[in-house]
Structure formats: structure tokens, C-alpha cells
Design an enzyme around this catalytic site. Structure first.
Site, mmCIF file in Angstrom:
data_model
loop_
_atom_site.group_PDB
_atom_site.id
_atom_site.type_symbol
_atom_site.label_atom_id
_atom_site.label_comp_id
_atom_site.label_asym_id
_atom_site.label_seq_id
_atom_site.Cartn_x
_atom_site.Cartn_y
_atom_site.Cartn_z
ATOM 1 N N HIS A 656 10.046 22.477 -5.717
ATOM 2 C CA HIS A 656 10.120 22.193 -4.275
ATOM 3 C C HIS A 656 11.408 21.476 -3.871
ATOM 4 O O HIS A 656 11.740 21.416 -2.688
ATOM 5 C CB HIS A 656 8.863 21.431 -3.794
ATOM 6 C CG HIS A 656 8.864 19.962 -4.054
ATOM 7 N ND1 HIS A 656 8.110 19.374 -5.045
ATOM 8 C CD2 HIS A 656 9.523 18.937 -3.442
ATOM 9 C CE1 HIS A 656 8.298 18.068 -5.019
ATOM 10 N NE2 HIS A 656 9.158 17.776 -4.057
ATOM 11 N N ASP A 711 4.882 24.145 -9.339
ATOM 12 C CA ASP A 711 6.026 23.357 -8.863
ATOM 13 C C ASP A 711 6.917 22.951 -10.045
ATOM 14 O O ASP A 711 6.892 21.812 -10.506
ATOM 15 C CB ASP A 711 5.508 22.119 -8.110
ATOM 16 C CG ASP A 711 6.628 21.401 -7.365
ATOM 17 O OD1 ASP A 711 7.733 21.970 -7.273
ATOM 18 O OD2 ASP A 711 6.387 20.273 -6.889
ATOM 19 N N SER A 805 10.258 12.982 -7.010
ATOM 20 C CA SER A 805 9.942 14.379 -7.311
ATOM 21 C C SER A 805 10.908 14.965 -8.316
ATOM 22 O O SER A 805 12.112 14.691 -8.263
ATOM 23 C CB SER A 805 10.035 15.211 -6.040
ATOM 24 O OG SER A 805 8.886 15.026 -5.294
HETATM 25 C C1 4AZ Z 1 7.685 13.143 -2.648
HETATM 26 O O1 4AZ Z 1 7.743 13.248 -1.428
HETATM 27 C C2 4AZ Z 1 6.456 12.557 -3.251
HETATM 28 N N1 4AZ Z 1 2.512 9.741 -4.435
HETATM 29 C C3 4AZ Z 1 6.304 12.545 -4.623
HETATM 30 C C4 4AZ Z 1 5.164 11.997 -5.190
HETATM 31 C C5 4AZ Z 1 4.187 11.477 -4.403
HETATM 32 C C6 4AZ Z 1 4.323 11.463 -3.030
HETATM 33 C C7 4AZ Z 1 5.470 12.020 -2.464
HETATM 34 C C8 4AZ Z 1 2.968 10.900 -5.048
HETATM 35 O O2 4AZ Z 1 8.632 13.454 -3.374
#
Ligand code: 4AZ
Length: 855
Positions: A656, A711, A805
Site C-alpha cells: 500500500h 499487502d 507501514s
Molecule cells: C498506517 O497508517 C498505519 N495501528 C499503520 C499501522 C496501524 C495504523 C496505521 C496500526 O501506516
């Protein structure tokens, strides 16, 4: 201080001889004597008639002769080995009380040095002559250096001793002596030596006593820093099988501060290891060693050492042929502290061990006399406490310690408080002659004895903690007092038998969270049954029968014997195509496949720094702690996503992150820069950081931008990364690898530190736990696929967030190797109660990664 070897009366070998003699006599009585009495060998008839007895006689004679020859052999061996000469070299120092120190004594080629050294050697010879266990065996002595005070001479003495006298000689040399020379020693008249003492040298160091090719003498000038390094540093590795030493000095009355700025020698594993030692003297005497170092240390680790006098000796002994750069060190002199400790007459204040956070000097005693206003009581809180010394029995504090009200504290301790029920307290600190640590940082506070923690909860240890931490399932008071006598909230807490409250979803996760196992008791299977990883109960007879009866492979995963079994989707497939019944056999240090394929390609998942920095509080990661963590910067936007290094050319990340959005072509590899070996986003040119362009971005073809299923993406670097202390790959789990519910795993990243907050500058780490798939499905209904896993806490608190992420979930597995369990993918907000983070399960994509990258 390393405990002195006690002299043992009637040495071991003698006892051993006595025992053997007894047992041979014993044999004689039971064998030979019986034969002699009943079977005279000259009576042929009798011998014939009593056939069997004749054999007894013969056997007895043979036994007797063998025993006798064995005995003779043993005695010969015993006396030979008793008298075999063993070479021993002792290193020591002595003080000449009626000589003044001359600058020329620092130069071993000066006439003054040579003359005084000759006198010392002569005096030592005379001294040894008067000691029966030493005199006849003394071969040679040499003086290696002098220092102030009046004059201290550092020397070694070589002996060739019969084996059985070695221990006694060692004991004799360790006795500190005042030497009065016989009147006939004319040349040495008025030569007074005290504190003559010596200890056996590390046999590997003995060579340095003669070979000066890697010996250096350095004197600190004024307040300037003097630098020295291992030969060849940093461009080439230090020499293999080298013996080097650096004698460091300051002016009379000064002490030295030595810092290793960069330290990377061969790892401490194995029997043969390369070792750097620092001594608080100019002779390598074990009772004066300050530290012994091997392996690699991150630059943030405090490697500053203080001397007690104006000298230090650094030695490097290398026994391996591994290639490491070695060290770079600096030292300077500073005036010796006239006193340490303090006298406080105020309501609060701070104090620390001398030179904190450097390693405190050896042989020092400090006292702090503290008195707060008369109507209040005083407590001392140690915020940092490191008084660790090897070979100190737990809780004994016989070497370095802090003493308050007669109680001694030592070792490594989390924050603790000592309360006094008066307005006065005395804190004493003592360090002995060997091994020092970074010491302590403390504060004293006055308090009202009727309310010691205003607005807070008081632990039974005296520590004050936030009220919110009481009964939250986490232990915050060292004595658990914050979790005692709690009323658990049944909506999300389980009441343990011992009355602790624990999160409900920890129940039946195969981890004893209560401490009394009550959270796991109600979930066990009936007697004679076995509990599968998926909760199923099966007869024990089905365990380890080569068949996957549970359906998740768990009944075959932990069998005593690793065997080849029929392949299923839960069994590890060796390269040969055969399958083994062991769970997670990859790179666990044990060969499970007959072809060894489970232990191939295992250059992964290891950190090179031997020690972590002692970070106080917070969750900042340390340099080199997560060397596979990568930061991806999109052009003009800075850090956007994380990734992990899996080989020199490939990264794993989340698909993503690379979806075009709001006019920006995130799918274009040329718009990204990958930073490897990075810790601090504001210091991307720090040492060891590698900046790489991307050649290719390969997102999973099934990635669904709506559900976030599949993902995952792999990214190819334009040029391969160079592995180093701060850049290394993580291990990839096999498709059959299991990360069970309840397992603690680390998540790392520069993402937001709060929902809706801002990104972190320093890489953050958080420990979270794998959540059971069914629990998670119920928390995030219709959102979870089999490619996803939940990891976190239902009580919230620790979680990944925006910007994390693509980053890895790192799981410490067998043999200490770290495997990547998942990729940070999504979540409902961050750290919310009942909303754990969702991660892409890496084991689901092992074959896909292999297909796309070849790794
Ligand atoms: C993000 O936006 C994201 N709490 C990654 C992980 C989590 C929330 C948002 C998990 O990259």
C-alpha cells in the site's frame, strides 16, 4: 576483585595417589591372597585334579602382575609429572620508597632506567633466593616500566617450576611483601622495597613480555586528548594472533580518563576469543583489571574508564584470525579528586557515583551525608544503577556496593527507592581494585511520612507511580505491590487465582501470565489428552505418530526425536524433498534435515553489537539494534514507509506504500530513496548510514487497495547494500513457520508516536504480543483474511502507527536469531483499546518472495 586463589594444603595429586594405592591393595586382598592360600602352583597333580582352581591361580597371578605394573607405571608417571618443569611467568609491581621519580624513567632506553632496572632485578633475585619454593626455580626477571609513587616498578619474573610446586609458588608470589635485603647486598644498600606482589600472567600474554613489536608507551600532555588505535585501524583488520599493549601515563598526581570511541573486535563467542583488557596499573595483573572487552559496541555505549592513579595499561590479545577493524581510543589526564561524596542540608538534590556516566574509578570510597528539614523524612531514589562485577555471588555485594542503613546494594537494578524514617541518611559507595561499571545516578527527596506520594500510588518499595498504573495488569512496582488486592474489571480482565488482573485475551494463550498458571488451567485437555496449538484435545497416543492429527501440525512439532515424516502443509520440506516433523527448524543451530538444508543460508537475523546501550526509560532503539530496518523517503516528502533488508539487493515492504495517490507516483522507483543503517532521521549522514536508490518495486499482484489483503511488496536496490554492524538482513520464515499466539514480538519504525501526532526522529521499538486469530476476527469482524495477523494489546498502549507501514515485525527465535514475522499493514487508529495492529503474515509469502527475488 577476583578472589585470591586460596592455598590448598596437601595438594590434589597427593590425595589421588593415596586413593589409588588403597584400591590396588584392595584388589590384592580379593584376588592374589586367595589364590596363594588355596592353590600352591608347584603341585602339578593338585593343579590337574582341581582344574578350575588352576585357572584361578593363573588369573590371580596375571591380575597381580598387571596391577603391579600398573602401579609401578603410575608411580613413575606420578613422580615424573610431579617433577616435570612448568614455565610460569608472573607480572607484578613493587614500590621503591627511597628513590625519587625521574622523567628519564619513562624511557626504557635511558641510562637511569637501565640502572634502576638492574637494581630491581638484583633485589628480586635476592628476594626469591630467600624463598625455598621460588629461589631454585627463578630464571629471569625484567622491569617493563616505572611510574611515580615514590617509584613504582612494574616487572615480570619467569620461573621453571616442578608441577607440584606451581600452586604454592603462585600463593607465595601473591603475598604482598616488604623486602629487607640482607646486609651483604652492598650494592643495594638503602634500597627499600614495599608492596612487592605478583600474579601469574595469562599464558597468551607472556609472549608480549619479550616481544616489543606491538608495545607502545604514551604520556598525556597537559589537558590534551591523545589518540591511539589497533594497528591498521580503520582500513585494515588488526593482526591475527597479535599481542599488543599500550602503557598510558599522566603526570604525578593526575588520573587518566580513557574512552574507546570505536570498538569492534571478533565476537565473544567460542573458546578462542580476541580480548582487550584495561588494567589500573602498568602490569597486566588480573586483580587490577578494570574491564575485559570483546565483540562490537555501538558508539552510544559508554566505554569511558577512569584510573585510580596516573597510569593505565591496555592490552590486546588475539587468538583468532577473524577480520575486524579493532578500536580507536583517546585518553587525557585530569587532577585526582581530592574527595568524593557530599554534605547536603537541603530538601532535595541529586548526586552520582564519581565521573558518572563514565565507569567510576577503582579503589574509591565516597560518603554522602544528607539531612532534610527536621520535620520531614528523607528518601533516596536511584534512577540508574549499574554496579555489575563478574563472579560476585548473587546478593552478596562483596566487591563494589552502595550501603545505606547497613544494607548493601550492587549489580544492575531498575529504579528503586530507599526510605529513611528520619530526616537524615548516609549513603556510602565503595569500589574495589578490579572491574568497574558506570555507577549510579540518584536523587534525594524529603517527604511527609503520612503521605509519601502526594497524588500518586506508593509501592511497598517506597516508589511513587501514577495512580492509573495500579491494577492495570502490568507490574510497575518491583515488588508487584501495584497489582495486589485489585478488583479486576470483568469486561476485559481475568482474575488470577493469586488475585492479579490480566487482560482476558491472555487466558489460554499457553503463556503463564498470572505467575500461578491459573490463566492457563481452565483450558487444558482431559487427562491422557494432548492439547493442539489450535485448542483441539487429542489422545496422547496420537502425538508424534508421524501424522498431522491436530490439523495444524502441532502434535508433530515438538517431538523428542526429529524424524522424516509424510509431507503436509505444516511440515518443513528439506531441499531433498523429504519433510521433518520439527516446528521452525530453519537456522536454529541444529541440523534437522539429513542434507543440512535447514541450516543453509543462515547469514541473517543477528545483530553484531554485543551490548545494547543502557537507555533510561523511553523506547528509543539503539544503533545497530535493528540493522534490517530501512526508511523509505519519497521525493520531497521525507520518511513515508518502512521496509526490511532481506539480502544485499532486496527489501520487503507493504504494497500500500507504493500505490499512486493524489497525483504522486508512489509506484515509480526513481522517486524513492532507501536509508539503511539509519537511527536518527535528523542525522542521515551519520556514520554507517547507506543511501540507496530503488531499481524496481514489485507489489503483490493480488494486493487489494480496499481490503489491504496481500499487502506486501519487494523492492530491488539499484546497487547492493554493504553489510556492516548497522546494516544486516533479517531471516525470512519458512511457509510452515509458526509464531504462536502470546509470543512477544518487536515492532519498529519512525511512525507517529500518537494517533494524529507526528513521526519520531529516533527509531522507536515496542514489544507486542501475537493475538489469537479467532479473537482478532471477532474484534475486527469481516476485515481479517488468512494473510493477516493481529499483534498488539487489547488494552491498547503499544502499537504501530502511520509511517510504520512496510516495516518489520521482528521475532527472536531459537538460537537467538531474529525472523521477520510480519509487515506493518493497517489498523483502526493507533494503540486504541480492542483495536490491535494488523500485519501481513510473512510466512504466507515465502514462496512468492523466492519467486520474485530469488532470496
Ligand atoms: C498506517 O497508517 C498505519 N495501528 C499503520 C499501522 C496501524 C495504523 C496505521 C496500526 O501506516
Amino acid at each position: 576483585m577476583k578472589s585470591n586463589r586460596a592455598r590448598q594444603g596437601g595438594g590434589g595429586p597427593r590425595d589421588f595417589g593415596a586413593e589409588l594405592k588403597y584400591s590396588s591393595q584392595h584388589q590384592n586382598m580379593n584376588g592374589l591372597e586367595e589364590g596363594v592360600e588355596f592353590l600352591p602352583a608347584n603341585n602339578a597333580k593338585k593343579v590337574e585334579k582341581h582344574g578350575p582352581k588352576c585357572w584361578v591361580v593363573l588369573a590371580a597371578v596375571v591380575t597381580g602382575v598387571s596391577v603391579l605394573s600398573l602401579l609401578v607405571g603410575f608411580l613413575v608417571w606420578h613422580f615424573q609429572s610431579r617433577n616435570a618443569q612448568v614455565p610460569m611467568i608472573f607480572n607484578g609491581h613493587l614500590r621503591i620508597t627511597n628513590e625519587k621519580f625521574l622523567d628519564a624513567y619513562e624511557d626504557s632506553n635511558s641510562t637511569e632506567f637501565v640502572n634502576l632496572a638492574t637494581k630491581v632485578k638484583e633485589a628480586l633475585k635476592l628476594l626469591y633466593r630467600g624463598i625455598p619454593v621460588l629461589g631454585p626455580y627463578h630464571k629471569e626477571s625484567a622491569v617493563t616500566a616505572f611510574s611515580e609513587g615514590s617509584v613504582i616498578a612494574y616487572y615480570w619474573s619467569e620461573f621453571s617450576l616442578p608441577q607440584h610446586l606451581a600452586e604454592e609458588a603462585e600463593w607465595s608470589m601473591a603475598q604482598e611483601r616488604i623486602v629487607t635485603l640482607p646486609p651483604r647486598a652492598r650494592a643495594l644498600q638503602s634500597f627499600v622495597m614495599t608492596s612487592v606482589v605478583a600474579f601469574p600472567t595469562d599464558p597468551r600474554m607472556a609472549q608480549t613480555t619479550r616481544d616489543n613489536s606491538c608495545s607502545f608507551a604514551l604520556h598525556a600532555r597537559g589537558g590534551e586528548l591523545t589518540r591511539f588505535t589497533t594497528p591498521g585501524f580503520p582500513d585494515s583488520p588488526y593482526p591475527a594472533r597479535a599481542h599488543c599493549q599500550w602503557a598510558l601515563r599522566g603526570d604525578a598526581g593526575a588520573v587518566l580518563s580513557l574512552t574507546f570511541r570505536s570498538f569492534d573486535v571478533a565476537p565473544c563467542d567460542g573458546h578462542d576469543r580476541d580480548m582487550v583488557a584495561v588494567y589500573d596499573t602498568l602490569s597486566p595483573m588480573e586483580p587490577h583489571v578494570l574491564v575485559q572487552l570483546c565483540g562490537a559496541y555501538p558508539p552510544s555505549y559508554n566505554l569511558t574508564f577512569l584510573s585510580s592513579q596516573n597510569v593505565l595499561l591496555v592490552t590486546l590479545i588475539t587468538t583468532t584470525e577473524r577480520r575486524h577493524p579493532g578500536f580507536e581510543a583517546t585518553f587525557f589526564q585530569l587532577p585526582k579528586m581530592s574527595s568524593c561524596g557530599g554534605y547536603f542540608r537541603q530538601a532535595q538534590g541529586t548526586f552520582s557515583s564519581p565521573y558518572y556516566p563514565a565507569h567510576y574509578p577503582p579503589n574509591i570510597d565516597c560518603t554522602w551525608d544528607i539531612e532534610v528539614p527536621a520535620n520531614r523524612n528523607v528518601k533516596v531514589r536511584f534512577n540508574v544503577f549499574y554496579l555489575v562485577e563478574p563472579e560476585v555471588a548473587l546478593g552478596t555485594c562483596t566487591k563494589d556496593y552502595v550501603e545505606i542503613h547497613g544494607a548493601r546494594y550492587c549489580g544492575e537494578k531498575p529504579q528503586f527507592v530507599v526510605t529513611s524514617n528520619s530526616s537524615r541518611v548516609t549513603v556510602r559507595f565503595h569500589s574495589d581494585a578490579s572491574y568497574t561499571d558506570t555507577g549510579f545516578l540518584a536523587e534525594f527527596l524529603s517527604y511527609d511520612s503520612s503521605d509519601p506520594c502526594p497524588g500518586m500510588f506508593t509501592c511497598n518499595t517506597g516508589r511513587c507511580i501514577r495512580k492509573a498504573l495500579r491494577c492495570d495488569g502490568w507490574v510497575d512496582c518491583a515488588d508487584h505491590s501495584d497489582e495486589l488486592n485489585c478488583q479486576c474489571n470483568p469486561a476485559h480482565q481475568f482474575t488470577c487465582k493469586n488475585k492479579f488482573c490480566k487482560p482476558l485475551y491472555w487466558v489460554c494463550d499457553n503463556v503463564n501470565d498470572c505467575g500461578d498458571n491459573s490463566d492457563e488451567l481452565g483450558c487444558s485437555c482431559p487427562a491422557q489428552n494432548f492439547k493442539c496449538g489450535n485448542g483441539k484435545c487429542l489422545p496422547k497416543s496420537q502425538q508424534c505418530d508421524g501424522r498431522d492429527n491436530c490439523g495444524d501440525g502441532s502434535d508433530e512439532a515438538t517431538c523428542d526425536r526429529v524424524s522424516t515424516v509424510t509431507c503436509t502443509k505444516h511440515t518443513y520440506r528439506c531441499h531433498s524433498g523429504l519433510c521433518v516433523n520439527k516446528a521452525n527448524p530453519e537456522c536454529d543451530g541444529q541440523q534437522d534435515c539429513a542434507d543440512g538444508s535447514d541450516e543453509k543460508d543462515c547469514d541473517c537475523g543477528l545483530r553484531l553489537f554485543s551490548k545494547r546501550s543502557r537507555v533510561v526509560g523511553g523506547e528509543d532503539a539503539d544503533v545497530g539494534e535493528w540493522p534490517w530496518q530501512v526508511s523509505l523517503h519519497a521525493q520531497g516528502q521525507g520518511h513515508v514507509c518502512g521496509a526490511s533488508l532481506i539480502s544485499p539487493s532486496w527489501l520487503v515492504s507493504a504494497a500500500h506504500c507504493y500505490v499512486d495517490d493524489r497525483g504522486f507516483k508512489y509506484s515509480d522507483p526513481t522517486l524513492w530513496t532507501a536509508y539503511l543503517g539509519l537511527l536518527d532521521q535528523s542525522d542521515r549522514s551519520a556514520q554507517g548510514v547507506q543511501e540507496h536508490r530503488l531499481k524496481r518495486i514489485i507489489p503483490h499482484a493480488f494486493f487489494n487497495d480496499f481490503t489491504y489483503d496481500y499487502d506486501i511488496a519487494v523492492l530491488e536496490l539499484e546497487r547492493p547494500a554493504e553489510y556492516s554492524n548497522v546494516v544486516r538482513p533479517v531471516c525470512l520464515p519458512d511457509a510452515t513457520h509458526v509464531f504462536p499466539a502470546g509470543k512477544a514480538i518487536w515492532v519498529t519504525g519512525w511512525g507517529h508516536t500518537q494517533e494524529g501526532g507526528t513521526g519520531a526522529l529516533i527509531l522507536q521499538k515496542g514489544e507486542i504480543r501475537v493475538i489469537n486469530q479467532t479473537t482478532c476476527e471477532s474484534l475486527l469482524p469481516q476485515q481479517l483474511t488468512s494473510r493477516m495477523m493481529c499483534v498488539g494489546y487489547l488494552s491498547g498502549g503499544v502499537d504501530a502507527c502511520q509511517g510504520d507501514s512496510g516495516g518489520p515485525l521482528s521475532s527472536v527465535e531459537a538460537d537467538g536469531r531474529i525472523f521477520q514475522a510480519g509487515v506493518v499493514s493497517w489498523g483502526e487508529g493507533c494503540a486504541r483499546r480492542d483495536k490491535p495492529g494488523v500485519y501481513t503474515k510473512l510466512s504466507e509469502f515465502r514462496d512468492w518472495i523466492k519467486e520474485k527475488t530469488g532470496v
